[in-house]
Design an enzyme around this catalytic site. Structure first.
Site, PDB file in Angstrom:
ATOM      1  N   GLY A 236      69.741  60.746  -5.300  1.00 57.36           N
ATOM      2  CA  GLY A 236      70.128  62.050  -5.838  1.00 57.36           C
ATOM      3  C   GLY A 236      71.188  62.726  -4.984  1.00 57.36           C
ATOM      4  O   GLY A 236      72.004  62.057  -4.318  1.00 57.36           O
ATOM      5  N   SER A 237      71.132  64.068  -4.944  1.00 55.77           N
ATOM      6  CA  SER A 237      72.235  64.871  -4.390  1.00 55.77           C
ATOM      7  C   SER A 237      72.565  64.585  -2.947  1.00 55.77           C
ATOM      8  O   SER A 237      73.662  64.872  -2.482  1.00 55.77           O
ATOM      9  CB  SER A 237      71.892  66.354  -4.496  1.00 55.77           C
ATOM     10  OG  SER A 237      71.530  66.679  -5.806  1.00 55.77           O
ATOM     11  N   VAL A 238      71.598  64.040  -2.221  1.00 53.55           N
ATOM     12  CA  VAL A 238      71.851  63.802  -0.807  1.00 53.55           C
ATOM     13  C   VAL A 238      73.031  62.856  -0.641  1.00 53.55           C
ATOM     14  O   VAL A 238      73.711  62.860   0.376  1.00 53.55           O
ATOM     15  CB  VAL A 238      70.562  63.290  -0.123  1.00 53.55           C
ATOM     16  CG1 VAL A 238      70.264  61.851  -0.526  1.00 53.55           C
ATOM     17  CG2 VAL A 238      70.637  63.430   1.392  1.00 53.55           C
TER      18      VAL A 238
ATOM     19  N   ASP B 268      68.942  64.614 -11.463  1.00 54.68           N
ATOM     20  CA  ASP B 268      68.990  65.230 -10.151  1.00 54.68           C
ATOM     21  C   ASP B 268      69.052  66.735 -10.291  1.00 54.68           C
ATOM     22  O   ASP B 268      69.704  67.270 -11.159  1.00 54.68           O
ATOM     23  CB  ASP B 268      70.252  64.768  -9.426  1.00 54.68           C
ATOM     24  CG  ASP B 268      70.369  65.444  -8.090  1.00 54.68           C
ATOM     25  OD1 ASP B 268      69.646  65.002  -7.163  1.00 54.68           O
ATOM     26  OD2 ASP B 268      71.135  66.406  -7.974  1.00 54.68           O
TER      27      ASP B 268
ATOM     28  N   LYS C 160      75.755  63.030  -2.403  1.00 54.96           N
ATOM     29  CA  LYS C 160      77.015  63.715  -2.712  1.00 54.96           C
ATOM     30  C   LYS C 160      77.903  63.792  -1.475  1.00 54.96           C
ATOM     31  O   LYS C 160      79.119  63.965  -1.566  1.00 54.96           O
ATOM     32  CB  LYS C 160      76.750  65.129  -3.249  1.00 54.96           C
ATOM     33  CG  LYS C 160      76.179  65.111  -4.669  1.00 54.96           C
ATOM     34  CD  LYS C 160      75.795  66.506  -5.134  1.00 54.96           C
ATOM     35  CE  LYS C 160      75.167  66.460  -6.540  1.00 54.96           C
ATOM     36  NZ  LYS C 160      74.442  67.716  -6.863  1.00 54.96           N
TER      37      LYS C 160
END
Lengths: 624, 425
Positions: A284-286, A622, A288
């Protein structure tokens, strides 16, 4: 008379012929039997090396012990022998009797005690030589054995591993360094007759080789803190499991690596598998971080660079939107990071294109083994850019359609913390042979993945995540924390939603927080992954507080001073440190002052409030 | 009597003077002179059916042969002492809890006694034995009976074979071998012209054999009766006994031996173990196997004097019955082969002495003694090499054992005396 002489000569000649045959032509059968029957081989113990933590704390070691064994064929009165030995060995006579009684005519082995202490050894020697007991204990003897002990018990068990009864490592470092750890027994062969050692007999000694010691980068104190923090939060959040890695970003050394899993009874315990390297998940966002770092690097952006972000974006057939929804506007890059904007991130990824993004993901270490060399290490699932289909160009930049393990995540964050240089994570500090010489270990791979400027820009953005974004609960008073949350939906493995992310109201989450501190000069990096928490479901509320907890202790263990000065004795207090009330935080930020009745500003929006999973039903998996 | 009274002068001189009789050849050497008495001599021997070349009587250089014989016997005995020391030192320490020289010293004591016996015997006229032949046999029988009387005979390991007090222990069965040889030589010499009458030659000899064997079987001891029978057959053959009769007795003897071997369980076990020692390698086959282990370990050159491994408890009786195995192990094929050759040489010398003997008694005595020594040596070596069943007969001159050593040296001394009184060469 001549006949008699001929007879003598013939017999003599035939004897000589037989002698030639027996002594020189075919002596093997008898000669070998002779060698066998007089050769005594004594095994010389070659002990297995120890596994030590970075300061020499013993995590696994081998000690010489004695086991008590019996040859049931030689024991004349098993009952009597059992009666004599039972009190000495503290074993029930019935158990001993079973071992002492031959189960078959060929049964020549019975083990009476696996390991005995020195006092028992002395007692037994006395009994073996005693006038009244020597005869009764015939056929019973002590035999040196090697005992593998783990003084720290389950601490770091998934890392250290264990050995099977034959002293072969079955997992962990015990498995990984089996060849080096294991000692090789030597042996001493001597000639022995029925009457004892043969004077001037030949003897040969093959010296044993002792195993190497493996010195890990692990700090057992940090390991303990991390395990305890994970157990506590795992139980509080009713998570299925949790894992964490603590490293020194300057060297890539792994200071702690822990896994806990929930048992049926609801408690969380240390298992035998090492999730940070073995388990992969959609982060997920981690993830990014990579997309934003690539954009900053490639396009020279800063945190303040404005990027036009529409409310939503459709890639192929999939709609991606942000939570909470926003109107089309220009957002600074740093806010895309701190508010974890999916659409903004995807816009940046589109500018980069799949090939460039893929190559950044690779250079940050994803989709490949970390180099730690652990058993069953998973490399994660990252398809090359030419195999990105459909919505992949939207999913992968925000951490979907890709799987990673915790170690890969912390290594990627370390690259930013370390000024843009990727360092291979390192679990082994040194391999020391028994004579004290150090065996060289594979050189640590390192490569520059982004420029120092980019690293600084991204670090500043990550600081914003904690100060004013989704990761405020990761804040640690006195230190600037840089990090990123990740809240991902898990794919259902079975049930009616098998193979999907489920439906609103019926989802499973895996939440992550990865970061480092102090942001100005990172000395410590931590990743926390919590699997399927029930009480709370967002990274900001589940993983970030664990990060803060661990950091709180580890900072003190390794002695990183808070950034304080005379004007600011408490140091910077940013974000919303976990476990503190607003009042306490205000007091920290304004020492010596009285807090106004009306708070000077609205509290930082709650991570959960902005990431209602129900809202994202049409969008991504997410939310963090 | 006919053959022994050819030289009354010589005989009376020796018996009177008590000195070693000087063979006439030395006093009056006439190598080139015609021998006027040769025809008469041949004629006097003519009635005998002895299997010697009658037409060309053998002549030997008695002194040279006796010296050679003495050298062989001395070499064997000294070598035997060395090997006994080597083979017994381990058991002396570990079984007798004594000095490594414990058993060697006893053997050395017997060897000194044996050496004296040898010297004396070689200087006393062998013909005087004819007078004591029957008393000697009778005395032996008395001893053999005494051995069987509880309290008189020493019972060791279930066998009553020994007589004696303290360290001086004798085996009457060893004495019996010499007594028998003397008795048969005397009997057949006296009945030289009646060799075609088995009832007067073969039968009485066999009767004595049966009697002695019976007593020995009661001890019990089977090896010595076999040797006695073999010696008797050899002497009867040399003396010209009827072949048919000898074959018949041989057959009977083999049948009897087989019967006795099978009648007693431990003997049967030994016999079976000889046929397949590996059936019970730690029991009845142990000695056969361990003996061969020792021999095989020696190789060409041996492991070195004193370095035998087999003597460290693996091979029982390494210093007595199985000393050949230790010899073969320590000095290898070179030494063990030489040992066999030494015995063959002994046999050759013995036969030469028999052929050159001045009378029929001497010829038979020499043949009997030679046959005894060779048969016993072959029986022992064959046993050590696993070719023959275990009989427990010592290796002459070499094995530990006082009675055996003294009696064989005594026999060798008599043989030497026969040689020294040989006909003119």
């Amino acid at each position: 008379m001549f006949v008699v002489l001929v007879g003598f000569v013939l017999i003599g000649a035939s004897f000589v012929a037989v002698l030639v045959d027996l002594q020189t032509v075919r002596p093997e059968r008898y000669r070998d039997l002779g060698e066998d029957q007089r050769t005594r081989t004594v095994s010389l113990a070659g002990y297995r090396g120890s596994v030590l933590d970075r300061d020499g704390f013993v995590l696994a070691s081998s000690t010489p012990g004695q086991e008590v064994v019996a040859d049931p064929q030689l024991v004349e009165d098993p009952a009597r022998a059992a009666a004599i030995l039972a009190p000495v060995l503290s074993v029930e006579p019935d158990v001993l009797l079973a071992e002492l009684t031959p189960s078959s005519p060929s049964d020549r082995y019975g083990r009476l005690a696996a390991s005995i202490d020195e006092q028992t050894v002395a007692t037994l020697v006395g009994l073996f030589e005693g006038e009244n007991t020597a005869e009764d204990l015939k056929g019973i003897t002590m035999r040196p054995v090697e005992e593998r002990t783990y003084p720290a018990d389950v601490l770091a068990r998934p890392i250290v591993g264990r050995v099977d009864p034959e002293e072969n490592g079955t997992f962990g470092v015990e498995w990984q360094f089996q060849e080096l750890l294991q000692g090789h027994a030597g042996r001493e062969q001597s000639e022995r007759g029925i009457f004892g050692s043969i004077t001037n007999g030949q003897s040969t000694i093959e010296p044993p080789t002792q195993g190497h010691d493996v010195i890990l980068t692990i700090d057992h104190r940090i390991q303990y803190v991390v395990e305890q923090a994970l157990i506590q939060h795992c139980e509080e959040m009713e998570a299925t499991s949790a894992n964490s890695v603590v490293t020194d970003p300057r060297t890539g050394e792994i200071l702690a690596m822990a896994t806990v899993v929930r048992t049926e009874s609801g408690t969380c315990v240390v298992p035998i598998y090492n999730a940070p390297l073995v388990d992969t998940f959609e982060p997920g966002s981690v993830l990014k971080l990579v997309t934003l770092a690539a954009a900053v690097e490639e396009f020279g952006y800063t945190g303040a660079t404005l990027v036009p972000v529409p409310p939503s974006i459709v890639i192929e057939d999939k709609l991606f939107e942000d939570h909470p929804p926003h109107a089309a506007a220009d957002f600074p890059v740093s806010q895309i990071m701190s508010d974890s904007l999916n659409v903004g991130t995807i816009k940046l990824a589109q500018q980069l294109g799949p090939n460039r993004l893929y190559s950044y993901l690779r250079s940050f270490g994803f989709g490949q083994e970390t180099g730690v060399g652990f058993k069953d290490e998973a490399s994660g699932w990252l398809r090359s850019a030419d195999q990105w289909f459909g919505s992949d160009q939207g999913s992968i930049p925000i951490g979907q359609g890709i799987t990673v393990n915790s170690m890969q995540l912390i290594a990627a964050y370390n690259a930013i913390a370390n000024g843009g240089i990727y360092l291979e994570p390192k679990l082994v500090r040194a391999l020391i042979s028994s004579d004290g010489t150090e065996k060289p270990i594979a050189p640590q791979q390192s490569s520059r993945v982004v420029s120092a400027r980019t690293a600084d820009e991204v670090t500043a953005m990550l600081t914003q995540v904690v100060e004013a974004g989704t990761g405020s609960a990761a804040a640690v008073p006195g230190y600037t924390v840089a990090g990123k949350t990740g809240t991902a939906w898990k794919v259902f493995e079975d049930g009616p939603y098998a193979g999907t992310y489920g439906v609103p109201g019926d989802r499973h989450y895996i939440v992550t927080f990865a970061g480092f501190l102090p942001a100005e000069n990172p000395e410590l990096s931590i990743v926390v992954v919590v699997d399927d928490p029930q009480v709370e479901t967002t990274a900001g509320k589940v993983a970030a507080p664990v990060f803060a907890d661990i950091a709180h202790y580890v900072l003190r263990i390794i002695g990183i001073p808070p950034a304080t000065n005379d004007a600011d004795p408490q140091g910077p207090v940013r974000g919303t440190p976990a476990g503190m009330t607003e009042e306490q935080i205000w007091q920290l930020q304004h020492p010596g002052q009285t807090r106004p009745v009306v708070p000077p500003e609205e509290p930082v929006p709650d991570d959960a409030a902005r990431t209602d999973p129900v809202e994202s039903a049409t969008g991504t998996g997410d939310t963090g | 009597m006919t053959t022994t009274t050819r030289r009354p002068a010589s005989r009376s001189t020796s018996s009177r003077s008590g000195r070693t009789p000087k063979p006439p050849s030395r006093q009056t050497p006439k190598p080139t002179a015609p021998r006027p008495r040769s025809a008469q001599e041949a004629a006097s021997r003519a009635p005998s059916r002895a299997r010697v070349n009658e037409s060309r009587p053998a002549t030997i250089n008695g002194e040279r042969i006796s010296a050679l014989l003495g050298f062989v016997v001395l070499a064997l005995s000294l070598f035997g002492l060395v090997m006994v020391l080597s083979a017994s030192s381990v058991t002396s320490v570990h079984e007798f809890d004594a000095s490594p020289f414990y058993q060697f010293k006893r053997q050395a004591m017997w060897a000194v006694l044996g050496a004296v016996t040898y010297v004396v015997a070689s200087r006393v006229d062998y013909r005087r034995l004819q007078q004591v032949a029957r008393p000697l046999l009778a005395g032996t029988i008395v001893l053999l009976v005494a051995v069987l009387i509880p309290g008189v005979g020493k019972n060791i390991n279930g066998s009553s074979r020994w007589l004696g007090v303290g360290p001086v222990v004798i085996q009457p069965s060893e004495i019996a071998k010499l007594a028998l040889v003397v008795f048969i030589a005397d009997l057949l010499a006296k009945r030289a012209k009646k060799m075609d009458r088995p009832d007067l030659t073969v039968r009485p000899v066999m009767t004595v054999i049966i009697g002695l064997s019976g007593l020995m079987l009661l001890q019990p001891k089977l090896g010595t009766p076999l040797i006695l029978a073999a010696i008797a057959l050899l002497m009867l053959y040399v003396a010209g006994g009827k072949i048919s009769s000898l074959v018949a007795w041989s057959f009977a003897g083999v049948t009897a031996a087989t019967f006795f071997a099978y009648s007693e369980p431990y003997r049967r076990a030994r016999l079976l173990a000889f046929m397949d020692p590996w059936a019970d390698p730690l029991g009845t086959g142990l000695q056969t196997i361990q003996s061969q282990v020792g021999i095989a370990s020696g190789g060409w050159l041996g492991v070195g004097l004193g370095a035998s491994r087999t003597k460290w408890g693996f091979l029982p009786y390494a210093h007595s019955d199985f000393i050949f195995a230790v010899v073969a192990e320590e000095v290898g094929f070179i030494g063990a082969g030489a040992l066999i050759m030494a015995f063959v040489l002994l046999g050759y010398l013995g036969i030469r002495i028999a052929l050159g003997a001045q009378d029929r008694f001497g010829m038979l005595l020499a043949a009997g003694i030679t046959g005894w020594l060779l048969i016993q040596a072959f029986l022992n070596i064959g046993m050590a090499m696993g070719l023959l069943p275990i009989t427990g007969e010592p290796l002459p001159f070499v094995s530990a054992g006082g009675s055996s050593l003294v009696m064989t040296l005594l026999a060798a001394g008599i043989l030497t005396n026969v040689a020294r009184q040989a006909r003119v060469s």
